[in-house]
Motif scaffolding. Sequence first.
Motif, PDB file in Angstrom:
ATOM      1  N   GLU A   1      -4.763   6.882   1.330  1.00 55.69           N
ATOM      2  CA  GLU A   1      -4.793   6.317   2.671  1.00 55.69           C
ATOM      3  C   GLU A   1      -3.456   5.643   2.962  1.00 55.69           C
ATOM      4  N   ASN A   2      -3.233   5.338   4.232  1.00 57.79           N
ATOM      5  CA  ASN A   2      -2.043   4.601   4.616  1.00 57.79           C
ATOM      6  C   ASN A   2      -2.459   3.253   5.161  1.00 57.79           C
ATOM      7  N   ALA A   3      -1.784   2.195   4.671  1.00 58.02           N
ATOM      8  CA  ALA A   3      -1.991   0.896   5.282  1.00 58.02           C
ATOM      9  C   ALA A   3      -0.952   0.756   6.387  1.00 58.02           C
ATOM     10  N   VAL A   4      -1.410   0.581   7.616  1.00 59.33           N
ATOM     11  CA  VAL A   4      -0.513   0.546   8.765  1.00 59.33           C
ATOM     12  C   VAL A   4      -0.495  -0.866   9.319  1.00 59.33           C
ATOM     13  N   TYR A   5       0.690  -1.463   9.381  1.00 65.40           N
ATOM     14  CA  TYR A   5       0.805  -2.803   9.939  1.00 65.40           C
ATOM     15  C   TYR A   5       1.176  -2.673  11.404  1.00 65.40           C
ATOM     16  N   LEU A   6       0.337  -3.238  12.254  1.00 63.87           N
ATOM     17  CA  LEU A   6       0.493  -3.079  13.692  1.00 63.87           C
ATOM     18  C   LEU A   6       0.787  -4.425  14.337  1.00 63.87           C
ATOM     19  N   GLY A   7       1.630  -4.383  15.401  1.00 62.09           N
ATOM     20  CA  GLY A   7       1.930  -5.606  16.125  1.00 62.09           C
ATOM     21  C   GLY A   7       1.565  -5.467  17.590  1.00 62.09           C
ATOM     22  N   PHE A   8       0.990  -6.519  18.153  1.00 66.21           N
ATOM     23  CA  PHE A   8       0.717  -6.516  19.591  1.00 66.21           C
ATOM     24  C   PHE A   8       2.024  -6.694  20.349  1.00 66.21           C
ATOM     25  N   ASP A   9       2.010  -6.292  21.588  1.00 64.09           N
ATOM     26  CA  ASP A   9       3.234  -6.399  22.376  1.00 64.09           C
ATOM     27  C   ASP A   9       3.642  -7.848  22.580  1.00 64.09           C
ATOM     28  N   GLU A  10       2.634  -8.749  22.665  1.00 61.61           N
ATOM     29  CA  GLU A  10       2.947 -10.142  22.932  1.00 61.61           C
ATOM     30  C   GLU A  10       3.783 -10.764  21.822  1.00 61.61           C
ATOM     31  N   ASP A  11       3.454 -10.407  20.582  1.00 60.87           N
ATOM     32  CA  ASP A  11       4.189 -10.992  19.456  1.00 60.87           C
ATOM     33  C   ASP A  11       4.264  -9.952  18.342  1.00 60.87           C
ATOM     34  N   PRO A  12       5.278  -9.063  18.395  1.00 60.41           N
ATOM     35  CA  PRO A  12       5.316  -7.914  17.477  1.00 60.41           C
ATOM     36  C   PRO A  12       5.468  -8.308  16.018  1.00 60.41           C
ATOM     37  N   THR A  13       5.913  -9.550  15.718  1.00 53.57           N
ATOM     38  CA  THR A  13       6.092  -9.913  14.305  1.00 53.57           C
ATOM     39  C   THR A  13       4.779 -10.314  13.662  1.00 53.57           C
ATOM     40  N   ASP A  14       3.803 -10.760  14.461  1.00 54.26           N
ATOM     41  CA  ASP A  14       2.529 -11.213  13.921  1.00 54.26           C
ATOM     42  C   ASP A  14       1.620  -9.997  13.788  1.00 54.26           C
ATOM     43  N   THR A  15       1.657  -9.365  12.610  1.00 55.25           N
ATOM     44  CA  THR A  15       0.986  -8.060  12.490  1.00 55.25           C
ATOM     45  C   THR A  15      -0.395  -8.189  11.878  1.00 55.25           C
ATOM     46  N   PHE A  16      -1.205  -7.166  12.106  1.00 55.70           N
ATOM     47  CA  PHE A  16      -2.479  -7.020  11.404  1.00 55.70           C
ATOM     48  C   PHE A  16      -2.491  -5.630  10.781  1.00 55.70           C
ATOM     49  N   VAL A  17      -3.446  -5.400   9.889  1.00 59.97           N
ATOM     50  CA  VAL A  17      -3.376  -4.159   9.107  1.00 59.97           C
ATOM     51  C   VAL A  17      -4.595  -3.286   9.378  1.00 59.97           C
ATOM     52  N   ALA A  18      -4.332  -1.991   9.444  1.00 58.80           N
ATOM     53  CA  ALA A  18      -5.411  -1.001   9.591  1.00 58.80           C
ATOM     54  C   ALA A  18      -5.176   0.077   8.554  1.00 58.80           C
ATOM     55  N   THR A  19      -6.243   0.687   8.069  1.00 62.84           N
ATOM     56  CA  THR A  19      -6.041   1.793   7.137  1.00 62.84           C
ATOM     57  C   THR A  19      -6.475   3.082   7.805  1.00 62.84           C
ATOM     58  N   VAL A  20      -5.654   4.105   7.597  1.00 68.85           N
ATOM     59  CA  VAL A  20      -5.969   5.431   8.137  1.00 68.85           C
ATOM     60  C   VAL A  20      -5.851   6.434   7.012  1.00 68.85           C
ATOM     61  N   GLY A  21      -6.341   7.626   7.205  1.00 70.24           N
ATOM     62  CA  GLY A  21      -6.347   8.660   6.169  1.00 70.24           C
ATOM     63  C   GLY A  21      -4.947   8.927   5.636  1.00 70.24           C
ATOM     64  N   GLY A  22      -4.881   9.265   4.355  1.00 70.86           N
ATOM     65  CA  GLY A  22      -3.595   9.450   3.702  1.00 70.86           C
ATOM     66  C   GLY A  22      -2.836  10.659   4.214  1.00 70.86           C
ATOM     67  N   MET A  23      -3.537  11.675   4.784  1.00 71.06           N
ATOM     68  CA  MET A  23      -2.876  12.882   5.253  1.00 71.06           C
ATOM     69  C   MET A  23      -2.287  12.714   6.650  1.00 71.06           C
ATOM     70  N   ARG A  24      -2.684  11.618   7.288  1.00 70.48           N
ATOM     71  CA  ARG A  24      -2.254  11.450   8.657  1.00 70.48           C
ATOM     72  C   ARG A  24      -0.811  10.944   8.707  1.00 70.48           C
ATOM     73  N   ARG A  25      -0.036  11.565   9.579  1.00 66.50           N
ATOM     74  CA  ARG A  25       1.382  11.198   9.649  1.00 66.50           C
ATOM     75  C   ARG A  25       1.549  10.110  10.710  1.00 66.50           C
ATOM     76  N   ILE A  26       2.140   9.030  10.349  1.00 68.10           N
ATOM     77  CA  ILE A  26       2.318   7.926  11.285  1.00 68.10           C
ATOM     78  C   ILE A  26       3.610   7.214  10.898  1.00 68.10           C
ATOM     79  N   ASP A  27       4.444   6.876  11.882  1.00 63.90           N
ATOM     80  CA  ASP A  27       5.774   6.345  11.571  1.00 63.90           C
ATOM     81  C   ASP A  27       5.968   4.960  12.165  1.00 63.90           C
ATOM     82  N   ALA A  28       6.816   4.197  11.524  1.00 59.94           N
ATOM     83  CA  ALA A  28       7.170   2.886  12.044  1.00 59.94           C
ATOM     84  C   ALA A  28       7.813   3.049  13.412  1.00 59.94           C
ATOM     85  N   GLY A  29       7.509   2.120  14.339  1.00 58.10           N
ATOM     86  CA  GLY A  29       8.076   2.175  15.675  1.00 58.10           C
ATOM     87  C   GLY A  29       7.226   2.936  16.669  1.00 58.10           C
TER      88      GLY A  29
END
Lengths: 366, 384, 303
Positions: free
Chosen positions: B316-344
């Motif tokens: 799986e991939n642990a994806v750290y996501l930021g809201f637009d209001e405060d992009p540095t304050d992130t939370f984490v979501a996990t998605v399938g390991g085969m799924r391609r997802i990039d920073a930015g």
Amino acid sequence: MRRFFDRLTQARSGRSSHRSSEDDADARDAMADGQRPATDGGVPTGAGTGDGTGSDATPTDEAGALGRGLARLDDRFGEDFVESSPFWLPPFLLMGFFVYGAIAWNVLISLTDYEGFGNADYSQLDFEMYARAFGDPTVVQAAINTFVLLIAFTGICLVLGMLIAILVDRNVRFDNTLRTIYLLPMSLSFVVTAQFWLWMYDYNNGIVNQLLGVVNLGPYNFIGNPRLVLGAVVFALVWQFSGYAMVVYLAALRAIPSEHFEAAKVDGASIPRMYWRVIVPQLKGATISAAVVLMVFALKAFDFLYSLVGGYRPPNGADILATKMVREAYQNTNWAYGSAIAVLLFLMALGVIGPYLAHQYRNDNL
Amino acid sequence: MAQLSLDHLTKVFTDDDGSDIVAVDDVTVNIEDGEFLVLVGPSGCGKSTTLRMVAGLETVTSGDIRLGEESIADQKPQDRDIAMVFQSYALYPHMTVRENMSFGLEESTDMSDDEIHERVEDAADLLGIPELLGRKPGELSGGQRQRVALGRAIVRDPEVFLMDEPLSNLDAKLRSQMRTELQRLQEDLDTTTMYVTHDQTEAMTMGDRIAVLDAGELQQAGTPLECYHRPANRFVAGFIGEPSMNFFDATVEGDRLITDAFDYPLTEEMREAVDGANGVTLGIRPEDIEVAADDSPTGGDEFGTTVDVVEPMGNENAVYLGFDEDPTDTFVATVGGMRRIDAGERVVACFPSDAIHLFDDASGDALHNRSLADAEDAGAEPRV
Amino acid sequence: MSTDTSRTDRTDRLADIDGYRVGLYVAIGLLVAFFLTPIESGFVTSLKTDAAVGNTAPYLPPLFGGFSIANYVTAVEVLARGMGNSLLFAVPATLLSALLGSFAAYGLTLVDWKYQVPILVLFVAGVFIPYQAVLVPLSRLYSIVNVADLLWFVWAYTPVSVQYADLVELTVTHIAYGIPICTVLFRSYYTSMSTEMMEAARLDGASIRRVYRRIVFPLSTPMFAVVLIYQFTQIWNDLLFALVIVSTGSSPAAPVTLKLAGLGASLEGLDFGLRMAGAFVAALPTLLVYIAFGDEFAEGVAS
């Protein structure tokens, strides 16, 4: 309680023939025997908690009053106080009597006028002996000599010991052999080393005077000259004990992680600078403990001085409190006076040891 | 039989300067006969002290420990019919494995030498170490030492096993292997077991039940899945699960939760749960967050976010996501390991309402836990 | 810093290091000479005739017929009995002080009870006491508790002379004053022992006594070697207690240090050949122990 065996029996019956049920029963009986709580004779269990939840537990009847008394001691001092006392109490009593009992007794004797043969009279106690000691120029001189010996000997030993330790720590080969050689004098008796140095310092044939002769100095009468003798004694004692300081420092140096040396090297520090700035400050603990032990050795220099002359009167100019005390007590039978000098010596030692022990105690390092 | 009960168990240490430190605070928990209870919590939470009180290595300040009907709180350790496996194994280095395992029987029973011999052989067979009996601990590998330490406890056939982080000195691979083996062994022997660990994987996989401790207090005792899906409070929710649950501080305004970054609509059920609470914390597990790769949130429980960091784990991939209001304050979501997802990348994160936990800010207690309807539908009914 | 300068730097440093290694070994060699010279000089002198002592350099071995073992013959004659006496009290005192020290360290370190620390402080402080502070009471004690009278049957029914009562007193004295250092040495060893192992043994049902007997004592063997060697050296080398308790080198029970201290003084002039021979004979047991177990000695000293 039987589960384990049943299970094992089952497991086993699959593999081999059945185990006879008789065997099983035997084993169970034995286990039942074994699992009986092993109450030991005198001390009833149930003396664990300190807050009283456990004190309701009544001791078994046969334990009796003694057992209850011991249990109460356990309550007070912790669970294993009574059971462990056979180990530490006898040595403690023996040591306590001979060390602390004797010191107290010594203080008491120093307050009497006890001298000559016969018994001490404890009915009249005063500080007369102390007044006499402070007024006695030989005692004052002995105290000064003791102090000089203590400081010079300890200081030189520490410096020399640290330098040797640093040298030996520089990846020298045969470092264990070297350690053995440097420590060798320390394994010898003061009586023996005194003989060696008497010969080293000999006016006509001694090596020291022969070496000085090479550079057109001397010869000196080291033992006979009151102005030289204390320095000569310090030098001999340094020879005997700087190996000790070296061993302590070497152990401390080896305990410093090699990253510190490497980091300093990477920073481009020269070797002397690296030692001065990075390594020596880390040897503070070793310095303190070595200094304390060396001072204690210095206080015991009596044996050396006695052996130099084979008598109670050390060479002129080398009288220290230790020799003065023994001479007053055992040659002149001024027991009370000797005891008073001993108390002064003891206080001097306490001035060194007390802060050290307090420091160790605070750091939980005893 | 051998049910172990801790009853309002409390331990207070008195510091050198006379101040009291409460290490274990009023812990009450029952361990059924044959049950495997894992005591878990961060370091310094009092779990080891609790275990040591049960062993008799620490005195009990107040409260009681009962084995069956009998109080053992005041008994000496050797009289309690328990065996303990230590973190460092605590084998006697000068004795062979056989002598190590015989020692307890020799000291605490009057079994004959033959019986002791037989029991040691049996236990060694059970653990698969008969060939090690003649060796000394210094000649054994970490895993073998671990087995000997277990064997030493097993031969005594106690009512209770106590284990103090017994696997923490093993490397990762051996640890997972011993984990299964220990579980199998416990099931075979069916001996009441109390197991202390700070490792939540061990807690989740090994225990029949787990007891979560923090700051000396029992936070929750329940099955692993109970603690996972129905945490009693915010501490348990954050402690169990890896990566940890995401928390968002919020206030209740009508039927909405207001956080710094987003508003969240409350269901009827949730609204009743938060009734009267002022500040609440919204919690959601990383695997419950749905991540969609487009940039058109529909509002409600969907939010536009930017991918900050991606940690690929393989499965799986642990994806750290930021809201637009405060992009540095992130939370984490996990998605399938085969799924391609990039920073930015811009993505939409959805917080499904049936996966939401709500905690009271003042007490930390859970006000509302996630619904388990989905899991039941899937046929994998959680044992809750 | 450019690559060029760094290269020259390195070669410079290499040259430095070579010179530095040479200097290092020279310094260490000089130190070895410093530490060994008095012993070497003493040894060669002990093998010289009286004439050779006067007319050969003190560091050269005996030459041209100046060799003689007469000094050793005399030294052994004078000291043999003293060495026997020393062994007589040094061996039991060493064994008992080590054992008691181990007991005390065990009871104060590996068993847990309140108020251990104050007691421990008393033990540690005992290491540093200057013995002068206890000498007079010690003499008083042994004149009140008269060992010679207490053990009258020994002198009455065996050929042992009554002066040997002094050796009993010496033994007790050395045990009592040896306990603190032995305790401290064992304690430093026991604090490094695993407390979990002690707890495991208690849970296994062993009493405090059994834990010592079956776990701690067998594991203490290396430390016993250290303590026994250190204590033996200390007791053998002691002069002060021997002087106070036996008081004269002419006593048949005089230990070797007392004999040796009187050796030079009792003869006319300073017979250095004999003195040196005597020193080596008296130091022989400690030298042997030291050569055989130097590492253990170093360890005892360092802790």
